[in-house]
Each structure stands twice: as structure tokens, then as C-alpha cells.
Enzyme design. Structure first.
Site, PDB file in Angstrom:
ATOM      1  N   CYS A  37      17.537  40.692   6.351  1.00  0.00           N
ATOM      2  CA  CYS A  37      18.903  40.664   6.884  1.00  0.00           C
ATOM      3  C   CYS A  37      19.725  41.855   6.394  1.00  0.00           C
ATOM      4  O   CYS A  37      20.794  42.116   6.916  1.00  0.00           O
ATOM      5  CB  CYS A  37      19.598  39.357   6.491  1.00  0.00           C
ATOM      6  SG  CYS A  37      19.788  39.159   4.715  1.00  0.00           S
ATOM      7  N   CYS A  62      26.388  38.195   4.168  1.00  0.00           N
ATOM      8  CA  CYS A  62      26.948  37.158   5.022  1.00  0.00           C
ATOM      9  C   CYS A  62      27.825  36.198   4.217  1.00  0.00           C
ATOM     10  O   CYS A  62      27.812  36.214   2.983  1.00  0.00           O
ATOM     11  CB  CYS A  62      25.819  36.394   5.683  1.00  0.00           C
ATOM     12  SG  CYS A  62      24.964  35.312   4.533  1.00  0.00           S
ATOM     13  N   CYS A 106      19.956  32.790   1.699  1.00  0.00           N
ATOM     14  CA  CYS A 106      21.149  33.371   1.074  1.00  0.00           C
ATOM     15  C   CYS A 106      21.307  32.832  -0.350  1.00  0.00           C
ATOM     16  O   CYS A 106      21.723  33.565  -1.253  1.00  0.00           O
ATOM     17  CB  CYS A 106      22.384  33.053   1.905  1.00  0.00           C
ATOM     18  SG  CYS A 106      22.130  33.280   3.685  1.00  0.00           S
TER      19      CYS A 106
HETATM   20 FE1  FES Z   1      20.957  37.350   4.488  1.00  0.00          FE
HETATM   21 FE2  FES Z   1      22.775  35.532   4.244  1.00  0.00          FE
HETATM   22  S1  FES Z   1      22.021  36.336   6.086  1.00  0.00           S
HETATM   23  S2  FES Z   1      21.824  36.671   2.672  1.00  0.00           S
END
Ligand code: FES
Length: 128
Positions: A37, A62, A106
Site C-alpha cells: 500500500c 491510511c 495496518c
Molecule cells: Fe496500508 Fe493502511 S492501507 S497501512
């Protein structure tokens, strides 16, 4: 009533993150990124007598990553280094009132940042 997939606790820590920033004279710094991500988390610790007396974070990521970082700093303050090492991503997610499945990684980022910081501390102290 909570709207959407996030608990009130997640929203609270996202909107009002605790301990955001950096510690200039930190005794340990941990930094991890998730290549999938692209989110990056940096965790700073102040440690006295093997106890975490302060923790701050900087997270480029995020909302769930920011909430996970924020709650992690709260959970580890006052803990010994060894107690903090036991903090799992499940415990982070649980303290946030849960995370949706797609956002579990996350909380893993927070656990990894913490482990990384403690490793850094041990290295600096010549404990490894
Ligand atoms: Fe990657 Fe939250 S989307 S840490």
C-alpha cells in the site's frame, strides 16, 4: 451510531491522533513500510531503566494506520521493553474496537514498527 466500517475508537484516533510527532533525542527509532500500500510508519521511543517513558509517531498512511500508531503509543507508554514486545497486532486492533479485514495489515504495521524500534534499542545498548 458508527457509520461505515470503522469503530468510533478508530475514528477518534484518526481525527485526534495521540502522540503525533517525533522525539529528537529518542533512544530508539523504528521504521517500517508496507510495499503493497506504500504506507510508512516511524515510531520514536524514549526509554529509561528499560521502561518506555515516551512514544511518538509519524505515519504517512491510511486512517487505520494512523489510528493504529496512535493507540500503540498509548498502549506501550509505561511498559517495560519486554512487555511492549508482547504487543500483538491483534491487541492493537482490539484496542481500537476492531478493524475491517482489509485493514488488518495496518495494525501489523504498528506491531512491526514497535518491534523494529525495540530492536534498534537493543542494538544501541549492545543487547543483541
Ligand atoms: Fe496500508 Fe493502511 S492501507 S497501512
Amino acid at each position: 451510531m458508527p457509520q461505515g466500517p470503522y469503530s468510533d475508537k478508530v475514528m477518534d484516533h484518526f481525527m485526534n491522533p495521540r502522540n503525533m510527532g517525533e522525539i529528537e533525542d529518542a533512544d530508539a527509532v523504528g521504521e517500517v513500510g508496507n510495499p503493497a500500500c506504500g504506507d510508512v510508519m516511524k515510531l520514536y521511543l524514549k526509554i529509561e531503566d528499560n521502561k518506555i517513558v515516551d512514544a511518538k509517531f509519524k505515519t504517512f498512511g491510511c486512517g487505520a494506520a494512523i489510528a493504529s500508531s496512535s493507540i500503540t503509543t498509548e498502549l506501550i507508554k509505561g511498559k517495560t521493553v519486554d512487555e511492549a514486545l508482547k504487543l500483538s497486532n491483534e491487541a492493537v486492533a482490539e484496542a481500537l474496537g476492531g478493524l475491517p479485514p482489509a485493514k488488518r495489515h495496518c495494525s501489523v504495521l504498528a506491531e512491526d514498527a514497535l518491534k523494529n524500534a525495540i530492536e534498534d534499542y537493543k542494538k544501541r545498548k549492545g543487547l543483541t
